[in-house]
Design a protein around this motif. Structure first.
Motif, short mmCIF file in Angstrom:
data_model
loop_
_atom_site.label_atom_id
_atom_site.label_comp_id
_atom_site.label_asym_id
_atom_site.label_seq_id
_atom_site.Cartn_x
_atom_site.Cartn_y
_atom_site.Cartn_z
N SER A 6 13.70 -62.81 48.37
CA SER A 6 12.50 -62.19 48.95
C SER A 6 11.35 -63.18 49.04
N GLY A 7 10.52 -62.99 50.06
CA GLY A 7 9.31 -63.78 50.19
C GLY A 7 8.13 -63.18 49.45
N GLU A 8 8.32 -62.05 48.79
CA GLU A 8 7.22 -61.40 48.09
C GLU A 8 6.95 -62.14 46.78
N GLU A 9 5.73 -62.66 46.63
CA GLU A 9 5.35 -63.35 45.40
C GLU A 9 4.95 -62.31 44.35
N LEU A 10 5.67 -62.27 43.24
CA LEU A 10 5.45 -61.24 42.23
C LEU A 10 4.37 -61.61 41.22
N LEU A 11 4.06 -62.90 41.10
CA LEU A 11 3.13 -63.35 40.08
C LEU A 11 2.02 -64.19 40.70
N ALA A 12 0.78 -63.92 40.32
CA ALA A 12 -0.34 -64.72 40.77
C ALA A 12 -0.33 -66.07 40.07
N PRO A 13 -0.84 -67.12 40.71
CA PRO A 13 -0.83 -68.45 40.10
C PRO A 13 -1.53 -68.52 38.75
N ASN A 14 -2.54 -67.67 38.52
CA ASN A 14 -3.27 -67.69 37.26
C ASN A 14 -2.66 -66.78 36.20
N ASP A 15 -1.52 -66.16 36.52
CA ASP A 15 -0.83 -65.28 35.58
C ASP A 15 -0.10 -66.13 34.55
N ILE A 16 -0.24 -65.80 33.28
CA ILE A 16 0.43 -66.55 32.22
C ILE A 16 1.94 -66.52 32.40
N LEU A 17 2.45 -65.47 33.02
CA LEU A 17 3.89 -65.40 33.30
C LEU A 17 4.30 -66.38 34.39
N HIS A 18 3.39 -66.70 35.27
CA HIS A 18 3.68 -67.69 36.31
C HIS A 18 3.98 -69.04 35.66
N ALA A 19 3.16 -69.43 34.69
CA ALA A 19 3.38 -70.70 33.99
C ALA A 19 4.70 -70.68 33.22
N GLN A 28 2.59 -51.33 39.57
CA GLN A 28 3.49 -50.83 38.53
C GLN A 28 4.22 -51.97 37.83
N LEU A 29 4.63 -52.98 38.61
CA LEU A 29 5.27 -54.14 38.01
C LEU A 29 4.31 -54.85 37.07
N ARG A 30 3.07 -55.00 37.46
CA ARG A 30 2.07 -55.64 36.61
C ARG A 30 1.97 -54.93 35.27
N GLN A 31 2.01 -53.62 35.29
CA GLN A 31 1.93 -52.86 34.05
C GLN A 31 3.20 -53.01 33.20
N VAL A 32 4.36 -53.04 33.85
CA VAL A 32 5.61 -53.22 33.12
C VAL A 32 5.63 -54.57 32.41
N LEU A 33 5.03 -55.58 33.02
CA LEU A 33 5.06 -56.93 32.47
C LEU A 33 4.02 -57.17 31.38
N ALA A 34 3.16 -56.19 31.11
CA ALA A 34 2.07 -56.38 30.15
C ALA A 34 2.55 -56.86 28.77
N SER A 47 16.57 -52.01 31.99
CA SER A 47 16.18 -50.61 32.18
C SER A 47 14.77 -50.43 32.71
N MET A 48 13.88 -51.40 32.47
CA MET A 48 12.49 -51.27 32.88
C MET A 48 12.09 -52.27 33.97
N LEU A 49 12.42 -53.53 33.75
CA LEU A 49 11.98 -54.55 34.70
C LEU A 49 12.81 -54.54 35.98
N LEU A 50 14.12 -54.40 35.85
CA LEU A 50 14.98 -54.41 37.04
C LEU A 50 14.57 -53.35 38.06
N PRO A 51 14.41 -52.08 37.69
CA PRO A 51 14.01 -51.09 38.71
C PRO A 51 12.62 -51.34 39.27
N ALA A 52 11.72 -51.91 38.46
CA ALA A 52 10.38 -52.21 38.97
C ALA A 52 10.43 -53.29 40.04
N VAL A 53 11.26 -54.30 39.83
CA VAL A 53 11.43 -55.35 40.83
C VAL A 53 12.20 -54.82 42.04
N ALA A 54 13.21 -54.00 41.78
CA ALA A 54 14.04 -53.45 42.87
C ALA A 54 13.19 -52.72 43.90
#
Length: 243
Positions: free
Chosen positions: A200-213, A159-165, A108-115
């Motif tokens: 998609s070629g869009e990178e959603l997470l920065a390399p230093n993001d804890i979610l990236h790891a 907005q995605l960054r905020q959803v992932l907080a 309900s929250m992450l899917l539309p943000a990524v979409a």
């Protein structure tokens, strides 16, 4: 217990090896967690007659012996009940409700943000016979064209960054959302990232993001199952970077 092989119907793009549905990825990770093999069948939006036996028109659909189960959450519950001797998808019965909450939050929250970031890229990966349906259904849902939907890219990424907080806060104290080892709560979220990674070629997470790891750990799980997935060509997604 039935000895018949499992069959999984998965959404595919024009390239039948491009399997990108976030919900199908939830199921693939759940099957791997349980150590279960399945015959994987490519399915497209225009193939609804092929899964008519399941009495609905979307995938994933899992055929397990004489049973057909649709919806990734229902499939997870089925696997847990059907194969109790294999590693639990949830850790305990008490954890099922919490995993269900994470799954609903992801849908309900992450899917539309990524979409809002990748839908035009998804469209470009589809077979010609699927494109009209995909465009008309998604534009009706969001109330705008796919091109206009994804246009304010920087805004959508913020907005995605905020959803992932909340996920970042959770992962500060543990390697996986479920704790010391991955479980279905992780797969519910990871499926959304695989949706983006495959199309998609869009990178959603920065390399230093804890979610990236965290994502890297899941890409390597089960012998690198997800890391080995077929990806869309960068030339077909605006030559943006795909890891």
């Amino acid at each position: 217990m039935s000895s018949a092989p499992l069959t999984l119907y998965e959404l595919a793009g024009a390239d039948p090896e491009l399997r990108f549905s976030p919900h199908c990825w939830k199921t693939r990770m759940a099957l791997a967690h349980k150590g279960l093999e399945s015959q994987r069948i490519a399915w497209r939006f225009s193939d609804k007659a092929r899964i008519a036996f399941s009495r609905q028109g979307a995938v994933p659909v899992l055929v397990d012996g004489d049973q057909s189960i649709s919806d990734s959450w229902r499939i997870a519950l089925h696997l847990e009940q059907r194969y109790p001797e294999r590693p639990s998808l949830f850790g305990s019965r008490d954890a099922i409700a919490l995993a269900g909450f994470v799954n609903r939050w992801a849908d309900s929250m992450l899917l539309p943000a990524v979409a809002r970031i990748i839908l035009l890229d998804v469209y470009e990966q589809l077979a010609d016979e699927d494109r009209e349906y995909f465009r008309s259904s998604r534009e009706a849902h969001f109330g705008t064209s796919l091109e206009q939907l994804v246009a304010p890219q920087a805004k959508h990424l913020e907005q995605l960054r905020q959803v992932l907080a909340p996920l970042r806060q959770t992962l500060k104290g543990q390697p996986f959302l479920a704790g010391e080892a991955p479980a279905y709560a992780d797969y519910s979220v990871f499926g959304m990232f695989m949706w983006a990674r495959c199309t998609s070629g869009e990178e959603l997470l920065a390399p230093n993001d804890i979610l990236h790891a965290w994502r890297e750990r899941l890409l390597d799980a089960f012998g690198g199952l997800a890391r080995a997935a077929t990806l869309a060509s960068p030339l077909e997604t605006g030559a943006r970077h795909v890891q």
